[in-house]
Scaffold this motif. Structure first.
Motif, short mmCIF file in Angstrom:
data_model
loop_
_atom_site.label_atom_id
_atom_site.label_comp_id
_atom_site.label_asym_id
_atom_site.label_seq_id
_atom_site.Cartn_x
_atom_site.Cartn_y
_atom_site.Cartn_z
N LEU A 49 7.41 10.41 -37.01
CA LEU A 49 6.94 9.24 -37.37
C LEU A 49 7.75 8.35 -38.44
O LEU A 49 7.63 7.45 -38.97
N GLY A 50 9.09 9.39 -38.89
CA GLY A 50 9.97 8.85 -39.69
C GLY A 50 9.36 8.68 -41.22
O GLY A 50 9.64 7.90 -42.23
N VAL A 51 8.57 9.97 -41.63
CA VAL A 51 8.04 10.01 -43.04
C VAL A 51 8.46 11.47 -43.47
O VAL A 51 8.77 12.01 -42.81
N GLY A 52 8.22 11.52 -44.98
CA GLY A 52 8.59 12.64 -45.52
C GLY A 52 7.40 13.81 -45.23
O GLY A 52 7.96 15.19 -45.12
N ASP A 198 0.69 8.39 -49.89
CA ASP A 198 1.20 6.71 -49.48
C ASP A 198 0.48 5.99 -48.58
O ASP A 198 0.23 4.77 -48.84
N LEU A 199 -0.10 6.69 -47.46
CA LEU A 199 -0.96 6.07 -46.59
C LEU A 199 -1.88 7.03 -46.08
O LEU A 199 -1.71 8.38 -46.00
N VAL A 200 -3.20 6.42 -46.08
CA VAL A 200 -4.27 7.03 -45.33
C VAL A 200 -4.84 6.39 -44.17
O VAL A 200 -4.94 5.31 -44.14
N VAL A 201 -4.93 7.28 -42.91
CA VAL A 201 -5.27 6.53 -41.60
C VAL A 201 -6.87 7.03 -41.50
O VAL A 201 -6.77 8.20 -41.46
N VAL A 202 -7.46 5.98 -41.30
CA VAL A 202 -8.88 6.20 -41.07
C VAL A 202 -9.30 5.76 -39.61
O VAL A 202 -9.41 4.81 -39.43
N PRO A 203 -9.91 6.77 -38.92
CA PRO A 203 -10.76 6.15 -37.67
C PRO A 203 -11.98 5.25 -38.13
O PRO A 203 -12.68 5.58 -39.04
N ALA A 315 1.47 2.21 -35.34
CA ALA A 315 2.12 1.54 -36.22
C ALA A 315 3.54 1.66 -36.62
O ALA A 315 3.99 0.87 -37.06
N LEU A 316 4.06 2.78 -36.83
CA LEU A 316 5.11 3.46 -37.40
C LEU A 316 6.37 3.58 -36.63
O LEU A 316 7.40 3.83 -37.00
N THR A 317 6.05 3.39 -35.28
CA THR A 317 7.35 3.73 -34.12
C THR A 317 7.12 2.43 -33.24
O THR A 317 6.40 1.67 -33.31
N GLY A 318 8.44 2.32 -32.55
CA GLY A 318 8.27 1.22 -31.26
C GLY A 318 8.78 0.04 -32.03
O GLY A 318 9.18 -0.15 -33.06
N ASP A 319 8.91 -1.16 -30.95
CA ASP A 319 9.18 -2.43 -31.40
C ASP A 319 8.23 -3.00 -32.62
O ASP A 319 7.05 -2.99 -32.51
N GLY A 320 9.13 -3.53 -33.50
CA GLY A 320 8.27 -4.25 -34.61
C GLY A 320 7.85 -3.29 -35.62
O GLY A 320 7.32 -3.54 -36.71
N ALA A 321 8.36 -1.87 -35.54
CA ALA A 321 7.84 -0.73 -36.40
C ALA A 321 8.62 -1.20 -37.90
O ALA A 321 7.76 -0.95 -38.80
N ASP A 333 10.56 8.75 -47.26
CA ASP A 333 10.09 9.94 -47.99
C ASP A 333 8.48 9.77 -48.30
O ASP A 333 7.87 10.62 -49.04
N ALA A 334 7.72 8.88 -47.47
CA ALA A 334 6.25 8.66 -47.63
C ALA A 334 5.72 9.74 -47.32
O ALA A 334 5.80 10.71 -46.46
N THR A 335 4.30 10.00 -47.76
CA THR A 335 3.36 10.92 -47.54
C THR A 335 2.19 10.48 -46.88
O THR A 335 1.60 9.62 -47.49
#
Length: 350
Positions: A49-52, A198-203, A315-321, A333-335
């Protein structure tokens, strides 16, 4: 990614609101069986996902149930009973697509009360049986979640009955507010286990858990990014954010049954509108793949719980990421914290 499946509002991190009420965590800590749920670091998922750092808040065993919903149901029922004069028993009525109804039924039994749960079409028979096993009366409704809510509200008008619904509408907001406040314990635990991500993902279903996330992180000083994830077949929060006003959407079949909701909570909506950085919609295949991947890393997640990983990947990968990552303020380095809101036992459809 289709334009219609993404929304962002970077200004959300500058919006502020008041905190959750005091005393909720202490109440939960006093319940038999309470323990903080695990916050599990999964290094093998961070790099793709390209995060720390990537951590999963695992709600597969919360107060003996396979989902986070017991936090809200227990606090709301506690407040309802505390406000009633005398010790007359009460019938607690709700509608559910699974987890909330089972939590209300369990907490009703724990507090010596009765429960009546309305269940819409499409909920797996094993989930219905699990609610009935909590000694609740179960009524199966020939209609969708919104219709089940309508039927429950109607039944709760009978003497000796109280509605314990986790969505709000104008004129019915006090109890849903208590349910949202109950969820604050989950975020207090993350503070203790990690600090500030840095980011919280919530269903998101009707948006109540997302509202609790907004209240927690927008009442502090840290600019945490918040993103909701919904099924493409029931993306009422995303549609509302894109419209700039709450809208109802028709719902279809999805393995993410706990998120199969067509109308945002009226109580949650102002917080979602002003406090969410982003929203994304995903397909069933995305969720199922994420559940398998989490299982491979030792995290047991149902399709609603795995939705957070699927949404993060979209959200974090693919076209337009690059543009989406910039909107979320995420560097390499995001958490990131994913809320896995249910275990596989909560959704027997898989």
């Amino acid at each position: 990614m289709h334009h219609e499946t993404w929304y962002d509002r970077p200004a959300a991190r500058r919006w502020t609101c008041g905190p959750a009420p005091a005393g909720v965590r202490e109440f939960h800590a006093g319940l038999a069986g309470y323990a903080p749920t695990p916050l599990t670091e999964v290094p093998g998922l961070a790099w793709p996902l390209g995060v720390g750092r990537l951590l999963v808040k695992d709600e597969s065993n919360r107060l003996g149930l396979p989902a986070f919903k017991a936090l809200g149901a227990s606090w709301a029922i506690h407040r309802i009973l505390a406000a009633r004069p005398g010790n007359d028993p009460v019938r607690l009525v709700t509608a559910t697509d699974g987890n909330h109804g089972r939590a209300v039924a369990r907490m009703a039994r724990r507090f010596g009360q009765r429960a009546h749960v309305f269940v819409p079409e499409g909920v797996h028979p094993a989930a219905v049986a699990a609610i009935a096993a909590e000694e609740a009366r179960v009524t199966e409704v020939a209609g969708d979640y919104d219709e089940a809510v309508r039927r429950a509200a109607e039944a709760a008008e009978e003497p000796g009955s109280v509605l314990v619904q986790d969505t709000a509408w104008p004129g019915y907001e006090e109890t849903p507010g208590w349910i949202v406040a109950g969820y604050s314990t989950l975020f207090a635990e993350i503070d203790e286990q990690l600090g500030t991500p840095d980011l919280v993902v919530v269903p998101a279903g009707v948006g109540s858990l997302a509202q609790a996330a907004v209240i927690h992180y927008r009442s502090g000083s840290a600019p945490v990014a918040l993103m909701t994830v919904e099924p493409e077949s029931a993306a009422c929060v995303l549609a509302s954010l894109r419209r700039g006003a709450p809208v109802s959407v028709g719902t279809g079949d999805t393995i993410m049954s706990g998120l199969n909701c067509g109308t945002p909570s009226s109580l949650a909506w102002p917080y979602l509108r002003d406090g969410l950085d982003a929203a994304v919609a995903i397909g069933d295949d995305d969720s199922a793949a994420a559940a398998r991947e989490l299982a491979g890393h030792g995290v047991a997640a149902g399709p609603c719980g795995a939705a957070s990983l699927a949404g993060a990947r979209v959200a974090l990968t693919g076209d337009g990421a690059a543009a989406r990552r910039a909107a979320l303020g995420l560097g390499p380095d995001a958490t990131v914290v994913l809320l896995s809101t249910e275990g596989p036992d909560a959704n027997p459809a898989l």
